[in-house]
Design a protein around this motif. Sequence first.
Motif, PDB file in Angstrom:
ATOM      1  N   GLN A  60     -33.633 -35.902  88.970  1.00 30.83           N
ATOM      2  CA  GLN A  60     -32.766 -37.929  89.065  1.00 30.83           C
ATOM      3  C   GLN A  60     -32.792 -38.420  87.856  1.00 30.83           C
ATOM      4  O   GLN A  60     -32.245 -38.267  86.796  1.00 30.83           O
ATOM      5  CB  GLN A  60     -33.458 -38.629  90.048  1.00 30.83           C
ATOM      6  N   VAL A  61     -34.162 -38.026  87.413  1.00 36.42           N
ATOM      7  CA  VAL A  61     -34.463 -38.476  85.903  1.00 36.42           C
ATOM      8  C   VAL A  61     -33.265 -37.714  85.019  1.00 36.42           C
ATOM      9  O   VAL A  61     -32.873 -38.308  84.188  1.00 36.42           O
ATOM     10  CB  VAL A  61     -35.699 -38.538  85.493  1.00 36.42           C
ATOM     11  N   GLU A  62     -33.303 -36.180  85.073  1.00 39.91           N
ATOM     12  CA  GLU A  62     -33.399 -35.275  84.605  1.00 39.91           C
ATOM     13  C   GLU A  62     -31.766 -35.883  84.109  1.00 39.91           C
ATOM     14  O   GLU A  62     -30.603 -35.486  83.173  1.00 39.91           O
ATOM     15  CB  GLU A  62     -32.768 -34.320  84.628  1.00 39.91           C
ATOM     16  N   THR A  63     -30.406 -35.867  85.528  1.00 39.73           N
ATOM     17  CA  THR A  63     -29.860 -36.628  85.656  1.00 39.73           C
ATOM     18  C   THR A  63     -28.979 -37.824  84.993  1.00 39.73           C
ATOM     19  O   THR A  63     -27.672 -37.789  83.874  1.00 39.73           O
ATOM     20  CB  THR A  63     -29.402 -36.212  87.129  1.00 39.73           C
ATOM     21  N   TYR A  64     -29.926 -38.806  84.997  1.00 40.37           N
ATOM     22  CA  TYR A  64     -29.824 -39.688  84.464  1.00 40.37           C
ATOM     23  C   TYR A  64     -29.746 -39.887  82.794  1.00 40.37           C
ATOM     24  O   TYR A  64     -29.115 -40.654  82.307  1.00 40.37           O
ATOM     25  CB  TYR A  64     -31.115 -41.086  84.389  1.00 40.37           C
ATOM     26  N   ILE A  65     -30.657 -38.998  82.570  1.00 40.73           N
ATOM     27  CA  ILE A  65     -30.625 -38.828  80.649  1.00 40.73           C
ATOM     28  C   ILE A  65     -29.917 -38.091  80.218  1.00 40.73           C
ATOM     29  O   ILE A  65     -28.950 -38.551  79.131  1.00 40.73           O
ATOM     30  CB  ILE A  65     -31.748 -38.402  80.018  1.00 40.73           C
ATOM     31  N   LEU A  66     -28.920 -37.152  81.112  1.00 40.05           N
ATOM     32  CA  LEU A  66     -27.990 -36.101  80.091  1.00 40.05           C
ATOM     33  C   LEU A  66     -26.393 -37.143  80.132  1.00 40.05           C
ATOM     34  O   LEU A  66     -25.705 -36.861  80.257  1.00 40.05           O
ATOM     35  CB  LEU A  66     -27.571 -34.642  81.405  1.00 40.05           C
ATOM     36  N   GLN A  67     -26.819 -37.918  81.213  1.00 40.75           N
ATOM     37  CA  GLN A  67     -25.630 -38.717  81.714  1.00 40.75           C
ATOM     38  C   GLN A  67     -25.130 -39.945  79.715  1.00 40.75           C
ATOM     39  O   GLN A  67     -23.990 -40.175  79.757  1.00 40.75           O
ATOM     40  CB  GLN A  67     -25.351 -39.862  82.791  1.00 40.75           C
ATOM     41  N   GLN A  68     -26.269 -40.189  79.282  1.00 42.56           N
ATOM     42  CA  GLN A  68     -26.624 -40.481  77.989  1.00 42.56           C
ATOM     43  C   GLN A  68     -25.106 -40.675  77.077  1.00 42.56           C
ATOM     44  O   GLN A  68     -25.656 -39.206  76.736  1.00 42.56           O
ATOM     45  CB  GLN A  68     -27.739 -40.967  77.878  1.00 42.56           C
ATOM     46  N   LYS A  69     -24.406 -40.764  76.490  1.00 36.86           N
ATOM     47  CA  LYS A  69     -23.288 -40.662  75.631  1.00 36.86           C
ATOM     48  C   LYS A  69     -23.952 -39.761  74.443  1.00 36.86           C
ATOM     49  O   LYS A  69     -23.747 -39.155  73.514  1.00 36.86           O
ATOM     50  CB  LYS A  69     -22.920 -41.507  75.262  1.00 36.86           C
ATOM     51  N   GLU A  70     -25.382 -40.189  73.788  1.00 29.15           N
ATOM     52  CA  GLU A  70     -26.483 -39.958  72.618  1.00 29.15           C
ATOM     53  C   GLU A  70     -27.137 -38.580  73.035  1.00 29.15           C
ATOM     54  O   GLU A  70     -27.658 -38.071  72.130  1.00 29.15           O
ATOM     55  CB  GLU A  70     -27.550 -41.121  72.752  1.00 29.15           C
ATOM     56  N   VAL A  71     -27.461 -38.145  74.124  1.00 33.46           N
ATOM     57  CA  VAL A  71     -28.319 -37.242  74.394  1.00 33.46           C
ATOM     58  C   VAL A  71     -27.313 -35.783  74.346  1.00 33.46           C
ATOM     59  O   VAL A  71     -26.361 -35.680  74.792  1.00 33.46           O
ATOM     60  CB  VAL A  71     -28.746 -36.761  75.964  1.00 33.46           C
ATOM     61  N   ALA A  72     -27.953 -34.563  73.402  1.00 35.68           N
ATOM     62  CA  ALA A  72     -26.559 -33.430  74.072  1.00 35.68           C
ATOM     63  C   ALA A  72     -27.834 -31.948  74.893  1.00 35.68           C
ATOM     64  O   ALA A  72     -26.820 -31.993  75.150  1.00 35.68           O
ATOM     65  CB  ALA A  72     -26.950 -32.608  71.894  1.00 35.68           C
ATOM     66  N   THR A  73     -28.866 -31.787  74.986  1.00 39.12           N
ATOM     67  CA  THR A  73     -29.426 -31.243  75.892  1.00 39.12           C
ATOM     68  C   THR A  73     -30.776 -31.718  76.054  1.00 39.12           C
ATOM     69  O   THR A  73     -31.274 -32.188  76.031  1.00 39.12           O
ATOM     70  CB  THR A  73     -29.347 -29.403  75.146  1.00 39.12           C
TER      71      THR A  73
END
Length: 591
Positions: A133-146
């Motif tokens: 769940q945390v990983e999904t939330y992080i990937l939803q951030q527009k600043e994150v690439a991988t």
Amino acid sequence: FVADMLKQFSVVVVTSTLTSLLVGFTLTPWLASRIGIKEDLKPTNYFNRFLLWFEQQLDKFINWYGLQLEWVLSHKLIFTGIVVLLFAMTLGIMKQGIIGKELISTGDQGKFRMALEFDKSTSIQKNNLIAQQVETYILQQKEVATVFSNVGGPSTGIGSLGVGSTNKTEFTIQLKSKKELNNLATEEFMKTLREDLKLKYPAINYSMAALGLIPRSAPIEITLSGSNLDLVMKSGNELKSIVEKIPGADNVRLSVETGSTEYKIIPDKDKMQRLGLTTAYVGTNLRTAFTGNDDATLTENGTEYPVRIWLDEFERKNYDDVKRLSIVNPMGLPIEVSQFANVERDNSPSLLERKDRQPAITLTADALGRPSGTVADEVVAYLKKNPLTDGINMTWGSDIKRQNDSFGALGSVLMISFLLIYLIMVALYDNFVYPFVALFSILVATIGAFLALNLALSNLSLFALLGLIMLMGLVVKNAILIVDFTNQLKAQGMYYKAALIKAGKERMRPILMTTLAMVFGMLPIALAKGTASEWKNGLAWVIIGGLLSSLILTVYLVPMMYYVVDRLKEKFGKNTARRKTPQIITNETIS
């Protein structure tokens, strides 16, 4: 450490400087003799008109400087007060804490590591579910690439014990390029992300660390040791609570932490002997009950499968089940654990650590938003006011230890460089006083060096100190130009005050040329924003600030000190002559 980091850099600087000296003695005069033609410029085009205008402005500036120098020589106390005031202002700015201290800047590579720590009773399945769940939330951030996830595995940081834990997860997060993020600082994003996650998943402990070109462990590392383990643990916990309150300290941890809950089975040897049990026999049966037995294997179609055999319907975390666990003695009688042993619930230490054969504990912390050296200075300041308990020894490790060693070594190098410059000038001038006058240019250069670091919001690092060492050789050449030409004019019979004013005006042009050329040459390094540019930014700002302050102050301070020295020599010479004259008259009278 300093030698390994700076050896190649120093060799390049020395080699290029010596090569420049050789070219200045050979190639430059030869080319000037062949293609150097004196030409009277005429205002026939825009370029020539600009050159003529620039020449006129430069002559006006030099004449203005001559008038200012004459005023300084006549008002030495006022100018000395101005210089002292500038030094005091520099020290005052340093006390404000704008300039931080660190060994080497981590550099903003747009990459950081984030660790999640759940309650120790959390299973790997629950850990994985929340981590997804945390990983999904992080990937939803527009600043994150991988995002790379490591659930329950060992930490990837330097200093990791290489042992995983079911209640820990680690993310390695790469942001998008700086252009896409409008130069968003990685640390700013880290802080924002952590605050958002704390609101969304409050039961998790979050820790973060920026990742640079050089892999590094926690920059702040303090080891406490002593003969009393309880006292060491108490001191460690107290120091941890203090460090956690310091701004910039992040992920403060102790190496020896309270371990997971466990059951201790404490046997009664008398009861075991009456029941026909031995410690080895009981230990083997308990190990089989709790962890199973995997001695058996199953081979099917050429593939071998390990087989683990353990008790069915047995809850290893249930206190009553552990007490009712049956062990069959050698005579075939089932005996419950509670009949020959006491079962106690306890927390075992996660690690046993020793230093010099004494119990020890290591406190580690990351620095987020502030330089690690600045955070460490606050720890040192606190411990000076509140010393550790008697019997507790403290040693620094990691970056802070290397920083203290490196800064101390470079401080010694500064003093040696200062002495070598003085001795070289003594040999060149065949005089012990005038080289000392030239060294005043180094003192005023530090004003501009630290002011530039403040204005650029750079930290005092290993490379910034290297810039100070390089600055010593660069700024002293301004003083050498003035002192050397003044000596030549005095040798021709000119009075020292007039010689100083003429030497200052005549040497202003080469001083301006060399200083401005070096300043403009260092600007690209100072303003660079690329990979690892943070390492060299401080070095460039130190050199630029030192050169500019030396240009402004040295052209006044060095002539003033030269004037004071010659004035004292003149007065001393007159007093000596007066003392000798009566003695000569007396001898003539007696004869």
